[in-house]
Design an enzyme around this catalytic site. Structure first.
Site, PDB file in Angstrom:
ATOM      1  N   GLY A  25       0.700  -1.322   0.144  1.00 51.75           N
ATOM      2  CA  GLY A  25       0.035   0.059  -0.053  1.00 51.75           C
ATOM      3  C   GLY A  25       0.944   1.246  -0.004  1.00 51.75           C
ATOM      4  O   GLY A  25       1.718   1.240  -0.782  1.00 51.75           O
ATOM      5  N   SER A  26       0.382   2.284   0.676  1.00 56.17           N
ATOM      6  CA  SER A  26       1.137   3.413   0.973  1.00 56.17           C
ATOM      7  C   SER A  26       2.757   3.311   1.297  1.00 56.17           C
ATOM      8  O   SER A  26       3.621   3.744   0.346  1.00 56.17           O
ATOM      9  CB  SER A  26       0.553   4.446   1.887  1.00 56.17           C
ATOM     10  OG  SER A  26       0.938   5.701   1.848  1.00 56.17           O
ATOM     11  N   ARG A  48      -1.679 -11.396   0.767  1.00 60.05           N
ATOM     12  CA  ARG A  48      -2.629 -12.535   0.855  1.00 60.05           C
ATOM     13  C   ARG A  48      -3.338 -13.027  -0.513  1.00 60.05           C
ATOM     14  O   ARG A  48      -3.341 -11.974  -1.349  1.00 60.05           O
ATOM     15  CB  ARG A  48      -3.742 -12.257   2.019  1.00 60.05           C
ATOM     16  CG  ARG A  48      -4.398 -11.144   1.678  1.00 60.05           C
ATOM     17  CD  ARG A  48      -5.182 -10.721   3.096  1.00 60.05           C
ATOM     18  NE  ARG A  48      -5.599  -9.219   2.858  1.00 60.05           N
ATOM     19  CZ  ARG A  48      -6.124  -8.427   3.836  1.00 60.05           C
ATOM     20  NH1 ARG A  48      -6.539  -8.975   4.826  1.00 60.05           N
ATOM     21  NH2 ARG A  48      -6.453  -7.269   3.261  1.00 60.05           N
ATOM     22  N   SER A  51      -5.369 -10.968  -3.302  1.00 60.04           N
ATOM     23  CA  SER A  51      -5.330  -9.410  -2.950  1.00 60.04           C
ATOM     24  C   SER A  51      -5.119  -8.707  -4.091  1.00 60.04           C
ATOM     25  O   SER A  51      -4.570  -8.918  -5.129  1.00 60.04           O
ATOM     26  CB  SER A  51      -4.005  -9.286  -2.286  1.00 60.04           C
ATOM     27  OG  SER A  51      -3.694  -7.829  -2.240  1.00 60.04           O
ATOM     28  N   HIS A 108       5.474   1.904  12.291  1.00 56.48           N
ATOM     29  CA  HIS A 108       4.724   2.666  13.212  1.00 56.48           C
ATOM     30  C   HIS A 108       4.836   1.735  14.652  1.00 56.48           C
ATOM     31  O   HIS A 108       4.613   0.603  14.414  1.00 56.48           O
ATOM     32  CB  HIS A 108       3.480   2.874  13.015  1.00 56.48           C
ATOM     33  CG  HIS A 108       2.745   3.549  13.796  1.00 56.48           C
ATOM     34  ND1 HIS A 108       3.087   4.647  14.720  1.00 56.48           N
ATOM     35  CD2 HIS A 108       1.408   3.512  13.944  1.00 56.48           C
ATOM     36  CE1 HIS A 108       1.947   5.191  15.388  1.00 56.48           C
ATOM     37  NE2 HIS A 108       0.753   4.477  14.820  1.00 56.48           N
ATOM     38  N   GLY A 134       3.552   7.387   2.724  1.00 55.59           N
ATOM     39  CA  GLY A 134       4.423   6.415   1.938  1.00 55.59           C
ATOM     40  C   GLY A 134       4.579   7.045   0.219  1.00 55.59           C
ATOM     41  O   GLY A 134       5.711   6.891  -0.129  1.00 55.59           O
ATOM     42  N   ASP A 191       3.049  10.283  17.415  1.00 55.47           N
ATOM     43  CA  ASP A 191       2.541  10.194  16.129  1.00 55.47           C
ATOM     44  C   ASP A 191       0.857  10.410  16.514  1.00 55.47           C
ATOM     45  O   ASP A 191       0.374  10.990  15.552  1.00 55.47           O
ATOM     46  CB  ASP A 191       2.984   8.789  15.613  1.00 55.47           C
ATOM     47  CG  ASP A 191       2.613   8.826  14.118  1.00 55.47           C
ATOM     48  OD1 ASP A 191       3.098   9.391  13.299  1.00 55.47           O
ATOM     49  OD2 ASP A 191       1.770   7.930  13.927  1.00 55.47           O
ATOM     50  N   GLU A 195      -1.393  13.249  14.757  1.00 51.90           N
ATOM     51  CA  GLU A 195      -2.480  13.081  13.685  1.00 51.90           C
ATOM     52  C   GLU A 195      -3.826  13.114  13.858  1.00 51.90           C
ATOM     53  O   GLU A 195      -4.602  13.648  13.400  1.00 51.90           O
ATOM     54  CB  GLU A 195      -2.273  11.441  13.029  1.00 51.90           C
ATOM     55  CG  GLU A 195      -2.576  10.375  13.871  1.00 51.90           C
ATOM     56  CD  GLU A 195      -1.923   9.186  13.541  1.00 51.90           C
ATOM     57  OE1 GLU A 195      -1.001   9.191  12.683  1.00 51.90           O
ATOM     58  OE2 GLU A 195      -2.199   8.026  13.944  1.00 51.90           O
ATOM     59  N   GLU A 227     -11.060  29.720   0.180  1.00 50.63           N
ATOM     60  CA  GLU A 227     -10.620  30.184   1.405  1.00 50.63           C
ATOM     61  C   GLU A 227     -10.049  29.348   2.351  1.00 50.63           C
ATOM     62  O   GLU A 227      -9.150  29.326   3.174  1.00 50.63           O
ATOM     63  CB  GLU A 227     -11.501  31.095   2.110  1.00 50.63           C
ATOM     64  CG  GLU A 227     -11.674  32.704   1.403  1.00 50.63           C
ATOM     65  CD  GLU A 227     -10.366  33.370   1.497  1.00 50.63           C
ATOM     66  OE1 GLU A 227      -9.606  33.054   2.166  1.00 50.63           O
ATOM     67  OE2 GLU A 227     -10.023  33.981   0.172  1.00 50.63           O
TER      68      GLU A 227
HETATM   69  P1  NDP Z   1      -2.004   0.680   3.605  1.00 56.71           P
HETATM   70  O1  NDP Z   1      -3.315   0.545   4.208  1.00 56.71           O
HETATM   71  O2  NDP Z   1      -1.841   1.381   2.526  1.00 56.71           O
HETATM   72  O3  NDP Z   1      -1.806  -0.884   3.395  1.00 56.71           O
HETATM   73  C1  NDP Z   1      -2.371  -1.590   2.578  1.00 56.71           C
HETATM   74  C2  NDP Z   1      -1.753  -2.670   1.871  1.00 56.71           C
HETATM   75  O4  NDP Z   1      -1.756  -4.065   2.981  1.00 56.71           O
HETATM   76  C3  NDP Z   1      -2.417  -3.457   0.835  1.00 56.71           C
HETATM   77  O5  NDP Z   1      -1.470  -4.052   0.110  1.00 56.71           O
HETATM   78  C4  NDP Z   1      -3.203  -4.714   1.573  1.00 56.71           C
HETATM   79  O6  NDP Z   1      -3.525  -5.634   0.586  1.00 56.71           O
HETATM   80  C5  NDP Z   1      -2.105  -5.175   2.454  1.00 56.71           C
HETATM   81  N1  NDP Z   1      -2.745  -5.969   3.441  1.00 56.71           N
HETATM   82  C6  NDP Z   1      -3.741  -5.483   4.537  1.00 56.71           C
HETATM   83  N2  NDP Z   1      -3.561  -6.639   5.328  1.00 56.71           N
HETATM   84  C7  NDP Z   1      -2.765  -7.533   5.062  1.00 56.71           C
HETATM   85  C8  NDP Z   1      -2.827  -8.889   5.517  1.00 56.71           C
HETATM   86  N3  NDP Z   1      -3.344  -9.356   6.531  1.00 56.71           N
HETATM   87  N4  NDP Z   1      -1.772  -9.505   4.996  1.00 56.71           N
HETATM   88  C9  NDP Z   1      -0.934  -9.137   3.756  1.00 56.71           C
HETATM   89  N5  NDP Z   1      -1.356  -7.975   3.310  1.00 56.71           N
HETATM   90  C10 NDP Z   1      -2.320  -7.223   3.963  1.00 56.71           C
HETATM   91  O7  NDP Z   1      -0.977   0.858   4.986  1.00 56.71           O
HETATM   92  P2  NDP Z   1      -0.050   1.965   5.219  1.00 56.71           P
HETATM   93  O8  NDP Z   1       0.975   1.824   4.233  1.00 56.71           O
HETATM   94  O9  NDP Z   1      -0.767   3.094   5.520  1.00 56.71           O
HETATM   95  O10 NDP Z   1       0.486   1.628   6.563  1.00 56.71           O
HETATM   96  C11 NDP Z   1       1.447   0.358   6.677  1.00 56.71           C
HETATM   97  C12 NDP Z   1       2.210   0.649   8.102  1.00 56.71           C
HETATM   98  O11 NDP Z   1       3.199   1.756   7.898  1.00 56.71           O
HETATM   99  C13 NDP Z   1       1.402   0.817   9.162  1.00 56.71           C
HETATM  100  O12 NDP Z   1       1.978   0.339  10.549  1.00 56.71           O
HETATM  101  C14 NDP Z   1       1.243   2.338   9.502  1.00 56.71           C
HETATM  102  O13 NDP Z   1       1.162   3.070  10.801  1.00 56.71           O
HETATM  103  C15 NDP Z   1       2.828   2.792   8.864  1.00 56.71           C
HETATM  104  N6  NDP Z   1       2.817   4.089   8.559  1.00 56.71           N
HETATM  105  C16 NDP Z   1       2.195   4.483   7.396  1.00 56.71           C
HETATM  106  C17 NDP Z   1       2.359   5.796   7.034  1.00 56.71           C
HETATM  107  C18 NDP Z   1       1.680   6.283   5.798  1.00 56.71           C
HETATM  108  O14 NDP Z   1       2.215   7.167   5.071  1.00 56.71           O
HETATM  109  N7  NDP Z   1       0.377   5.715   5.359  1.00 56.71           N
HETATM  110  C19 NDP Z   1       3.158   6.729   7.370  1.00 56.71           C
HETATM  111  C20 NDP Z   1       4.172   6.196   8.329  1.00 56.71           C
HETATM  112  C21 NDP Z   1       3.826   5.081   9.009  1.00 56.71           C
HETATM  113  P3  NDP Z   1      -4.935  -6.122   0.282  1.00 56.71           P
HETATM  114  O15 NDP Z   1      -4.878  -5.768  -1.249  1.00 56.71           O
HETATM  115  O16 NDP Z   1      -4.910  -7.525   0.556  1.00 56.71           O
HETATM  116  O17 NDP Z   1      -5.771  -5.305   1.198  1.00 56.71           O
HETATM  117 MG    MG Z   2       1.899  10.042  11.804  1.00 59.81          MG
END
Ligand code: NDP
Ligand code: MG
Length: 339
Positions: A25-26, A48, A51, A108, A134, A191, A195, A227
């Site tokens: 993800g991010s 998983r 996915s 985190h 991210g 953190d 937020e 604004e």
């Molecule tokens: P996301 O919500 O973007 O992560 C989603 C990803 O995780 C998807 O690829 C999803 O795949 C996968 N996923 C979800 N559940 C599972 C599982 N059980 N097994 C395998 N894959 C899974 O997460 P973030 O990037 O926002 O956050 C990730 C971590 O980073 C967290 O701990 C967060 O606190 C930390 N963090 C995040 C920041 C950010 O910028 N967002 C900033 C700093 C830290 P699927 O398609 O299967 O759902």
């Molecule tokens: Mg933060």
């Protein structure tokens, strides 16, 4: 405050290690791609079955495994899935499968600090937490820069946890901006507080209250949007670059005077008292307990609030106005089909 830069990191420590990024993800896409571009030879993504993220990772040429398979394969397993699922992921897939003396990592501290995960004693456990979204971790890296990051060691089973963590942080670009030494507790509590009170919660509530006040007084929603939403970025850019005083130098004297007399009326002493309550609830673990209970119930309140937020007039008028400013989309960081 201890800060590490690229010169303090020995990236060779992890170049030949097998690194698993769980989640794409991010943060996940940014870590996987930055590590690979930094010369880490074996980076794989764990997702998983079924996915929706699999094709995003594969389209970048990354190999995808299931979390259980990847845990057996990896030397470092970085969990980059939503915090509320960390405990189940660890208990179901990582705990039994990770090899002795390997490393478990997070971005985190929530799941470790609040003991949702109780890691096996033979594992190194560390955090590298980029202080930015991210998508920015990736875009800054590509531009040759980096996002400041935090490092904390939760468990040092091998004696190498710290050096490995700093090498990892440098490999995602953190060493170009500074990797700051902290603890899980400090990172996690500051953190969550930031937020909730300022960045996401405080700012969104401030924007919405301002927008609604103008619209309810009969002003055009488009004017209210410019604004109270659009200009936030322009003001924040000035603060980011040179502090609040830099912003006040740039705005008119009238705006600056209004800032001094009206700002403290909106965010008054009682608002700060309420911030203190928010911090207390974070420190005591109440906030995390409530959030995990909400998740266990299927997130009904969370989903309802998300839906109400997305349906608010501010989003409708915003989409229309942003459509008239095509340069905003041209520089977009988020492309939901790719990252
Ligand atoms: P996301 O919500 O973007 O992560 C989603 C990803 O995780 C998807 O690829 C999803 O795949 C996968 N996923 C979800 N559940 C599972 C599982 N059980 N097994 C395998 N894959 C899974 O997460 P973030 O990037 O926002 O956050 C990730 C971590 O980073 C967290 O701990 C967060 O606190 C930390 N963090 C995040 C920041 C950010 O910028 N967002 C900033 C700093 C830290 P699927 O398609 O299967 O759902
Ligand atoms: Mg933060």
């Amino acid at each position: 405050m201890r800060v590490y830069y690229d010169r303090d990191a020995d990236v060779n420590l992890i170049k030949s290690k097998k690194i698993v990024i769980v989640g794409y993800g991010s943060q996940g896409h940014a870590h996987a791609l930055n590590l690979r571009d930094s010369g880490v030879k074996e980076v794989r993504v764990a997702l998983r079955e079924g996915s929706g993220s699999i094709k995003k990772a594969e389209s970048e040429g990354l190999t995808v495994m299931t979390p259980s398979e990847a845990a057996k394969w990896g030397d470092i397993v970085m969990i980059l899935t939503p915090d509320e699922g960390h405990a189940k992921l660890y208990n179901d897939h990582l705990k039994e499968n990770m090899r002795e003396g390997t490393a478990l990592a997070v971005a985190h501290g929530l799941s470790l600090h609040f003991r949702l995960i109780e890691p096996r004693e033979d594992l190194d456990v560390f955090m590298i937490a980029p202080k930015g979204p991210g998508h920015t971790v990736r875009s800054e890296y590509v531009r040759g820069a980096g996002v400041p990051s935090l490092v904390a060691i939760h468990q040092d089973a091998t004696g190498n946890a710290h050096d490995i963590a700093v090498a990892y942080g440098a490999s995602i670009g953190g060493g170009r901006a500074g990797i700051i030494e902290t603890t899980m507790r400090e990172e996690c509590e500051t953190d969550l507080f930031g937020e909730q009170s300022v960045l996401c919660g405080g700012l969104s509530a401030l924007i919405m209250a301002g927008f609604e006040t103008l619209v309810e007084a009969g002003y055009a929603p488009e004017m209210a949007y410019f604004e109270c939403v659009h200009e936030v970025k322009l003001i924040v850019d000035l603060i980011y670059e040179g502090g609040i005083a830099n912003m006040r130098y740039s705005v008119s004297n009238t705006a600056e005077y209004g800032d001094y007399v009206s700002g403290p009326v909106v965010v008054d002493k009682e608002a700060k008292e309420r911030m203190k309550i928010i911090l207390d609830n974070i420190q005591s673990g109440k906030f995390v307990k409530d959030w995990i209970l909400e998740c266990e119930a299927g997130q009904p309140a969370f989903k309802a609030m998300r839906r109400r937020g997305a349906e608010h007039e501010i989003e409708e008028v915003g989409a229309k106005l942003r459509g008239m400013m095509p340069w905003i989309a041209e520089n977009a960081l988020v492309d939901k089909s790719r990252n």
